[in-house]
Design a protein around this motif. Structure first.
Motif, PDB file in Angstrom:
ATOM      1  N   LEU A   1       0.825  -1.206   0.000  1.00  0.00           N
ATOM      2  CA  LEU A   1       0.000   0.000   0.000  1.00  0.00           C
ATOM      3  C   LEU A   1       0.861   1.260   0.000  1.00  0.00           C
ATOM      4  O   LEU A   1       0.546   2.241  -0.680  1.00  0.00           O
ATOM      5  CB  LEU A   1      -0.920  -0.008   1.223  1.00  0.00           C
ATOM      6  N   SER A   2       1.960   1.208   0.745  1.00  0.00           N
ATOM      7  CA  SER A   2       2.839   2.381   0.866  1.00  0.00           C
ATOM      8  C   SER A   2       3.509   2.738  -0.458  1.00  0.00           C
ATOM      9  O   SER A   2       3.610   3.914  -0.821  1.00  0.00           O
ATOM     10  CB  SER A   2       3.897   2.126   1.950  1.00  0.00           C
ATOM     11  N   ILE A   3       3.980   1.722  -1.196  1.00  0.00           N
ATOM     12  CA  ILE A   3       4.620   2.014  -2.485  1.00  0.00           C
ATOM     13  C   ILE A   3       3.582   2.519  -3.490  1.00  0.00           C
ATOM     14  O   ILE A   3       3.888   3.364  -4.346  1.00  0.00           O
ATOM     15  CB  ILE A   3       5.377   0.786  -3.051  1.00  0.00           C
ATOM     16  N   LEU A   4       2.366   2.036  -3.363  1.00  0.00           N
ATOM     17  CA  LEU A   4       1.298   2.487  -4.258  1.00  0.00           C
ATOM     18  C   LEU A   4       0.996   3.967  -4.014  1.00  0.00           C
ATOM     19  O   LEU A   4       0.769   4.728  -4.967  1.00  0.00           O
ATOM     20  CB  LEU A   4       0.045   1.631  -4.031  1.00  0.00           C
ATOM     21  N   ILE A   5       1.016   4.365  -2.758  1.00  0.00           N
ATOM     22  CA  ILE A   5       0.803   5.779  -2.424  1.00  0.00           C
ATOM     23  C   ILE A   5       1.920   6.629  -3.027  1.00  0.00           C
ATOM     24  O   ILE A   5       1.667   7.689  -3.626  1.00  0.00           O
ATOM     25  CB  ILE A   5       0.749   5.968  -0.892  1.00  0.00           C
ATOM     26  N   LEU A   6       3.160   6.176  -2.880  1.00  0.00           N
ATOM     27  CA  LEU A   6       4.308   6.900  -3.434  1.00  0.00           C
ATOM     28  C   LEU A   6       4.192   7.030  -4.950  1.00  0.00           C
ATOM     29  O   LEU A   6       4.369   8.121  -5.516  1.00  0.00           O
ATOM     30  CB  LEU A   6       5.607   6.187  -3.056  1.00  0.00           C
ATOM     31  N   LYS A   7       3.886   5.940  -5.622  1.00  0.00           N
ATOM     32  CA  LYS A   7       3.752   5.965  -7.083  1.00  0.00           C
ATOM     33  C   LYS A   7       2.627   6.893  -7.529  1.00  0.00           C
ATOM     34  O   LYS A   7       2.767   7.656  -8.491  1.00  0.00           O
ATOM     35  CB  LYS A   7       3.493   4.555  -7.606  1.00  0.00           C
ATOM     36  N   ALA A   8       1.510   6.830  -6.817  1.00  0.00           N
ATOM     37  CA  ALA A   8       0.355   7.653  -7.195  1.00  0.00           C
ATOM     38  C   ALA A   8       0.657   9.141  -6.991  1.00  0.00           C
ATOM     39  O   ALA A   8       0.279   9.981  -7.809  1.00  0.00           O
ATOM     40  CB  ALA A   8      -0.864   7.239  -6.384  1.00  0.00           C
ATOM     41  N   LYS A   9       1.352   9.462  -5.914  1.00  0.00           N
ATOM     42  CA  LYS A   9       1.701  10.870  -5.665  1.00  0.00           C
ATOM     43  C   LYS A   9       2.664  11.401  -6.732  1.00  0.00           C
ATOM     44  O   LYS A   9       2.573  12.565  -7.151  1.00  0.00           O
ATOM     45  CB  LYS A   9       2.307  11.023  -4.267  1.00  0.00           C
TER      46      LYS A   9
ATOM     47  N   ASP B   1       8.730  13.650   0.006  1.00  0.00           N
ATOM     48  CA  ASP B   1       8.432  13.371   1.426  1.00  0.00           C
ATOM     49  C   ASP B   1       7.934  11.946   1.604  1.00  0.00           C
ATOM     50  O   ASP B   1       8.296  11.258   2.563  1.00  0.00           O
ATOM     51  CB  ASP B   1       7.377  14.355   1.942  1.00  0.00           C
ATOM     52  N   GLU B   2       7.105  11.527   0.663  1.00  0.00           N
ATOM     53  CA  GLU B   2       6.564  10.161   0.726  1.00  0.00           C
ATOM     54  C   GLU B   2       7.685   9.133   0.540  1.00  0.00           C
ATOM     55  O   GLU B   2       7.680   8.067   1.166  1.00  0.00           O
ATOM     56  CB  GLU B   2       5.490   9.977  -0.345  1.00  0.00           C
ATOM     57  N   TYR B   3       8.639   9.468  -0.317  1.00  0.00           N
ATOM     58  CA  TYR B   3       9.797   8.589  -0.523  1.00  0.00           C
ATOM     59  C   TYR B   3      10.566   8.400   0.775  1.00  0.00           C
ATOM     60  O   TYR B   3      10.902   7.267   1.156  1.00  0.00           O
ATOM     61  CB  TYR B   3      10.725   9.163  -1.594  1.00  0.00           C
ATOM     62  N   TYR B   4      10.857   9.498   1.479  1.00  0.00           N
ATOM     63  CA  TYR B   4      11.611   9.405   2.730  1.00  0.00           C
ATOM     64  C   TYR B   4      10.852   8.569   3.772  1.00  0.00           C
ATOM     65  O   TYR B   4      11.447   7.753   4.479  1.00  0.00           O
ATOM     66  CB  TYR B   4      11.894  10.802   3.286  1.00  0.00           C
TER      67      TYR B   4
ATOM     68  N   GLN C   1       5.486  21.821  -8.407  1.00  0.00           N
ATOM     69  CA  GLN C   1       6.535  21.856  -7.378  1.00  0.00           C
ATOM     70  C   GLN C   1       6.051  21.269  -6.050  1.00  0.00           C
ATOM     71  O   GLN C   1       6.744  20.450  -5.428  1.00  0.00           O
ATOM     72  CB  GLN C   1       6.998  23.309  -7.174  1.00  0.00           C
ATOM     73  N   GLU C   2       4.871  21.688  -5.667  1.00  0.00           N
ATOM     74  CA  GLU C   2       4.290  21.187  -4.414  1.00  0.00           C
ATOM     75  C   GLU C   2       4.088  19.675  -4.457  1.00  0.00           C
ATOM     76  O   GLU C   2       4.412  18.956  -3.505  1.00  0.00           O
ATOM     77  CB  GLU C   2       2.957  21.890  -4.165  1.00  0.00           C
ATOM     78  N   ARG C   3       3.587  19.193  -5.559  1.00  0.00           N
ATOM     79  CA  ARG C   3       3.305  17.754  -5.701  1.00  0.00           C
ATOM     80  C   ARG C   3       4.598  16.928  -5.742  1.00  0.00           C
ATOM     81  O   ARG C   3       4.653  15.831  -5.180  1.00  0.00           O
ATOM     82  CB  ARG C   3       2.470  17.515  -6.965  1.00  0.00           C
ATOM     83  N   TYR C   4       5.616  17.444  -6.411  1.00  0.00           N
ATOM     84  CA  TYR C   4       6.886  16.715  -6.437  1.00  0.00           C
ATOM     85  C   TYR C   4       7.501  16.657  -5.035  1.00  0.00           C
ATOM     86  O   TYR C   4       8.091  15.641  -4.647  1.00  0.00           O
ATOM     87  CB  TYR C   4       7.869  17.358  -7.417  1.00  0.00           C
ATOM     88  N   ARG C   5       7.355  17.729  -4.284  1.00  0.00           N
ATOM     89  CA  ARG C   5       7.870  17.734  -2.907  1.00  0.00           C
ATOM     90  C   ARG C   5       7.108  16.727  -2.038  1.00  0.00           C
ATOM     91  O   ARG C   5       7.688  16.061  -1.184  1.00  0.00           O
ATOM     92  CB  ARG C   5       7.772  19.140  -2.311  1.00  0.00           C
TER      93      ARG C   5
END
Length: 267
Positions: free
Chosen positions: A207-215, A236-239, A228-232
């Motif tokens: 679920l966590s990787i899916l959230i990262l990919k979707a973001k 954050d989700e990556y960290y 810019q905001e979305r990439y940041r």
């Protein structure tokens, strides 16, 4: 010749047995029927025991045999694999005899019967919720039961089934992408809600990787002033992901997203 004799004897025994059972069905000697039902149950002939017990339940009501008859009827259904009927019979038992001899076992088997009858994750999960409820009630009523650990194990498995359904839904949203709307956002919300409701699920990493990919995908397809905001947010989700899953099987995917997102963020 010997073979024919054996076959003949087996046929005689079988028809004799069938004849005896048919006499039982017509008999009004309920004491005899009750003992026969117990005998069939002990032999594992659950269909016959259930047929007799179904008739006896009403007749034996109010007697010292009523309680055992109802529990045996539930176990007869259970052992035949008729889990829905078994569960309903066990529920009737513990509602009728809340402090009965078999109440602990009836509550346990009501939950286990529903557990065994739950559908695969893609289908409607109403039965899964019912099974969880019955097993949780069992644990609450009998916290010191020898079957508590087994009940808790079933609860965790059922919860994971619910999470899997949510994961499949989130994955579907992700695969739909921007088709007829922002499905990436729906993916994130669905996955986050699953993690919130079931934080200890075995599907947490997926679920966590899916959230990262979707973001990350949301950042790509965002309007310019939101990029810019979305990439940041993706960074954050990556960290958060690598901190929780430093040896993840999805680490390469996460690293690619981090690198690509970092390149798009202005210093």
């Amino acid at each position: 010749m010997k073979k024919k004799t054996i076959v003949y004897l087996l046929a005689v025994i079988m028809f004799s047995s069938c004849g005896e059972y048919n006499k039982l069905l017509k008999s009004t000697d309920y004491e005899y029927k009750y003992e026969a039902a117990k005998n069939y149950f002990a032999k594992g002939q659950y269909n016959k025991s259930a047929t007799l017990l179904n008739e006896l339940i009403t007749i034996l009501k109010g007697t010292d045999k009523a309680e055992e008859s109802l529990y045996m009827l539930g176990m007869s259904y259970y052992n035949q694999g008729d889990y829905q009927t078994a569960a309903q019979t066990f529920i009737t038992y513990y509602n009728t005899y809340p402090r009965g001899t078999f109440t602990e076992l009836a509550r346990f088997h009501a939950g286990k019967a529903l557990y065994l009858d739950t559908p695969e994750a893609r289908l409607d999960q109403s039965g899964t919720y019912s099974a969880i409820q019955q097993l949780q009630l069992f644990v609450e009523y009998f916290p010191k039961s020898s079957k508590k650990q087994e009940a808790q194990k079933m609860i965790f498995e059922l919860q994971d089934k619910l999470v899997l359904k949510e994961y499949l839904s989130a994955k579907l949203y992700y695969n739909l992408g921007n088709y007829l709307g922002n499905n990436y956002l729906s993916c994130v919300v669905t996955a986050q809600n699953a993690l919130k409701d079931y934080p200890y699920t075995h599907y947490r990493e997926d679920l966590s990787i899916l959230i990262l990919k979707a973001k990350y995908e949301m950042a790509i397809y965002s309007v310019e002033d939101k990029k810019q905001e979305r990439y940041r947010e993706a960074i954050d989700e990556y960290y958060a992901f690598v901190n929780e899953f430093p040896e993840s099987k999805y680490l390469k995917d996460a690293e690619k997203i981090f690198k690509a997102s970092s390149e798009m963020v202005k210093n």
